[in-house]
Enzyme design. Structure first.
Site, PDB file in Angstrom:
ATOM      1  N   LYS B  96       0.991  -1.233  -0.014  1.00 47.64           N
ATOM      2  CA  LYS B  96      -0.134   0.015   0.111  1.00 47.64           C
ATOM      3  C   LYS B  96       0.984   1.265   0.028  1.00 47.64           C
ATOM      4  O   LYS B  96       1.789   1.330   0.802  1.00 47.64           O
ATOM      5  CB  LYS B  96      -0.906   0.029   1.379  1.00 47.64           C
ATOM      6  CG  LYS B  96      -1.749   1.270   1.396  1.00 47.64           C
ATOM      7  CD  LYS B  96      -2.557   1.306   2.512  1.00 47.64           C
ATOM      8  CE  LYS B  96      -2.787   2.637   2.812  1.00 47.64           C
ATOM      9  NZ  LYS B  96      -3.540   2.855   4.484  1.00 47.64           N
ATOM     10  N   GLY B 184     -10.865   7.261   7.307  1.00 48.32           N
ATOM     11  CA  GLY B 184     -11.852   8.501   7.690  1.00 48.32           C
ATOM     12  C   GLY B 184     -13.262   7.376   8.099  1.00 48.32           C
ATOM     13  O   GLY B 184     -14.274   7.999   8.980  1.00 48.32           O
ATOM     14  N   THR B 206      -8.464   2.461  12.580  1.00 44.83           N
ATOM     15  CA  THR B 206      -8.450   3.012  13.878  1.00 44.83           C
ATOM     16  C   THR B 206     -10.004   2.787  14.600  1.00 44.83           C
ATOM     17  O   THR B 206      -9.951   2.618  15.769  1.00 44.83           O
ATOM     18  CB  THR B 206      -8.545   4.671  13.637  1.00 44.83           C
ATOM     19  OG1 THR B 206      -7.484   4.914  12.841  1.00 44.83           O
ATOM     20  CG2 THR B 206      -8.606   5.499  14.767  1.00 44.83           C
TER      21      THR B 206
END
Lengths: 368, 258
Positions: B96, B184, B206
């Site tokens: 990535k 996000g 997260t």
């Protein structure tokens, strides 16, 4: 002119008058905002904000969790020399103090490095006093080179250098720089720095910016609480952090809140920073600059450091020795200041885990 | 569920997860089991190859595909070096690309990302580039040989969901490669929203790792991703500004008795 031009704008600001007019409502509104401006930061530093300490701590923890997660990054300082050409009123390394002084050879640094590497912590901070004739650029380069053999990330806290010198050190693998302004009050700065190169306020003030211009990845900064009026110091340090963060997007800035600890020379701080106010300032910094690392050294006692993990701290030093050769103990020298958290690296790591955080041993891959 | 295909590699699950920010690394394996996520990203900068005790790889089950990321890289050159180190260290061919040189907002550098993608795709890497959603960049990445496009939903760590939805839609409507929303997403409902739009997968770190119960949250995300995908495949009913009366209001005009 750099940050000094920002400082000048606040020269005539009546801080005490402003602080005395801050209301509970002002504080709560500032806590609840997402993007705090300078006046919000002032509101959080005002004495009345202590009424809302718990709310500030909860928000600080939330913000920390959001941007950093359940992690605490670790680093270890290595003092390689305590010679100093400055005479500073508050420092144990001060030229006037008759202390045991040592300057390690590169071989001795390597031996210490091997010992420190056993902790598994991959970030090291190289420290010296300020004696450029002894801790020459060639010496610093060799020291960085040898530390790079054992650690992915090497930072320095040595005498302020020129931009070009930082660039030279970066080329051989230096990641970061830590430099404390000690005090933003120019007059007091002049009084406590009695003699030596450090007397040059402007050279010191512009050091973090020189490091950023040289392309260093991380720059640590902060005032030394105790030398000047604390609320103003905290505010100006926050302003300095904001100035740099806004200007140098490429560099990650961190802030520390060191307090004067007992040291050789017996200096007594004129403006002590108590624990409650310390926590107030720490949370205010976290809410004002959400992405900055907040770093707490072993100047603070273990129990206090442990509690700070829950209110916005992201970085801790572990198992620190502030005497030269402190890790191999083959030699004897005097410490810069007395350490308050005397736990070993392993004990500190264990505490971090016990409190439900992930200790970060390594956060940079050496590729250059 | 239909399969996610990345450069010929097939995956049963459309939820990608991450290793960062867990309080306890021992939670990673049960989280993967509960979420059935079979691709997990990890920052190479946090992998300590020389310290077996602290090596994050020890906490990741062998059957899960590793997606090392180049976090910490500030330009293409650094990202390329990190990718090569990851491959040499046995982390596989997936990478990535994460290039950030804005420490204030943590926005990825699209231009450098295109450069790195081109070089690494030529070297046979399966490249998943993380970008600020921009159609032109997405098209350049397709040409550069990316395996998917990973636009951000909102800034890293903001948990604000799909603030960039119109921009992601542009990429999704014109895609040749799978689109994976990365960064996000803070709640399962936001993941479901992305999947309902026809996004091919989401990467969530997260929101799972810092949840009070990361294992249960992993499972919740898995369900949301699955529900969103099913809804997309089932083709959502059209929305309308006007209520559709069950007995049409003007029908009387056309009845035989008029």
């Amino acid at each position: 002119m750099g940050f000094y031009s920002v400082l000048e704008k606040w020269n005539n600001f009546d801080f005490e008058n402003y602080f005395s007019h801050v209301t509970d409502k002002d504080v709560i509104e500032s806590i609840e905002k997402d993007n705090l401006d300078e006046f919000d930061f002032l509101n959080l530093l005002a004495p009345i904000a202590k009424n809302h300490l718990e709310k500030m701590a909860i928000k600080a923890n939330l913000v920390k969790q959001q941007y950093f997660g359940n992690v605490i990054s670790l680093y270890i300082p290595i003092y390689v020399s305590n010679f100093c050409t400055n005479n500073c009123a508050y420092c144990g390394f001060s030229k006037k103090n008759h202390i045991i002084r040592k300057h390690q050879t590169i071989e001795q640094i390597e031996e210490e490095a091997k010992e420190i590497a056993k902790t598994g912590i991959d970030h090291i901070l190289l420290l010296t006093g300020e004696a450029k004739e002894i801790d020459t650029m060639d010496y610093l380069k060799e020291a960085v080179k040898v530390l790079k053999k054992y650690f992915d990330s090497v930072s320095i806290e040595v005498m302020p250098l020129e931009e070009e010198e930082y660039r030279e050190l970066k080329e051989i693998g230096l990641d970061g720089l830590t430099v404390y302004q000690e005090t933003y009050n120019e007059e007091i700065y002049d009084q406590v720095h009695i003699s030596g190169k450090k007397k040059d306020y402007h050279f010191r003030l512009n050091t973090p910016e020189r490091g950023a211009k040289a392309g260093l990845r991380t720059v640590g900064m902060g005032p030394l609480f105790g030398l000047s009026e604390i609320k103003k110091e905290a505010f100006l340090a926050g302003l300095h952090l904001k100035y740099l963060t806004d200007k140098y997007l490429n560099t990650a800035f961190s802030i520390s809140l060191p307090r004067i600890n007992p040291a050789e020379g017996g200096f007594q701080p004129s403006f002590p920073l108590d624990d409650v106010t310390f926590v107030q300032f720490l949370t205010a910094f976290r809410l004002f600059q959400v992405k900055a690392d907040i770093n707490i050294s072993t100047r603070e006692v273990a129990e206090f450091r442990d509690h700070l993990m829950h209110i916005g701290v992201t970085k801790l030093s572990a198992g620190s020795k502030t005497d030269v050769g402190g890790y191999t103990k083959k030699d004897e020298s005097t410490c810069q200041f007395e350490i308050s958290d005397t736990r070993s690296a392993e004990e500190t790591i264990q505490a971090i885990e016990n409190y439900g955080y992930q200790p970060i041993y390594k956060d940079w891959q050496q590729i250059l | 569920m239909d399969k996610l295909i990345l450069k010929g590699h097939e995956f049963e699950n459309r939820l990608l997860t991450g290793t960062g920010k867990f309080a306890d690394k021992n939670l990673i394996a049960p989280m993967l089991k509960a979420s059935k996520s079979n691709i997990i990203t990890m920052a190479l900068r946090r992998v300590n190859f020389s310290n077996p005790k602290e090596n994050i790889l020890n906490y990741i089950p062998k059957e899960v595909t590793l997606l090392p990321n180049t976090s910490g890289a500030r330009n293409a050159e650094e990202a390329i070096k990190i990718a090569r180190i990851a491959r040499e260290a046995g982390c596989g061919d997936f990478i990535k690309i994460e290039i950030i040189n804005d420490m204030k907002y943590l926005m990825p550098d699209n231009e450098e990302t295109v450069k790195a993608t081109k070089v690494l795709a030529e070297e046979g890497f399966i490249v998943l580039p993380y970008i600020v959603p921009d159609l032109i960049t997405a098209k350049k990445l397709e040409e550069a040989g990316a395996a998917a496009i990973m636009p951000l939903g909102s800034p890293i760590g903001s948990n604000k969901g799909l603030l960039t939805k119109p921009l992601i839609e542009m990429i999704n409507d014109n895609k040749k490669l799978p689109v994976i929303v990365d960064a996000g997403i803070g709640a399962p409902s936001q993941a479901a929203e992305a999947m309902e739009m026809g996004i091919d997968a989401v990467l969530v770190n997260t929101a799972i790792s810092t949840a009070e119960d990361p294992v249960k949250m992993g499972e919740a995300f898995a369900m949301a991703v699955k529900a969103g995908r099913m809804a997309y495949l089932a083709k959502l009913a059209k929305t309308s500004k006007f209520a559709n009366a069950s007995s049409p209001l003007t029908d009387f005009l056309f009845r035989g008795d008029k």
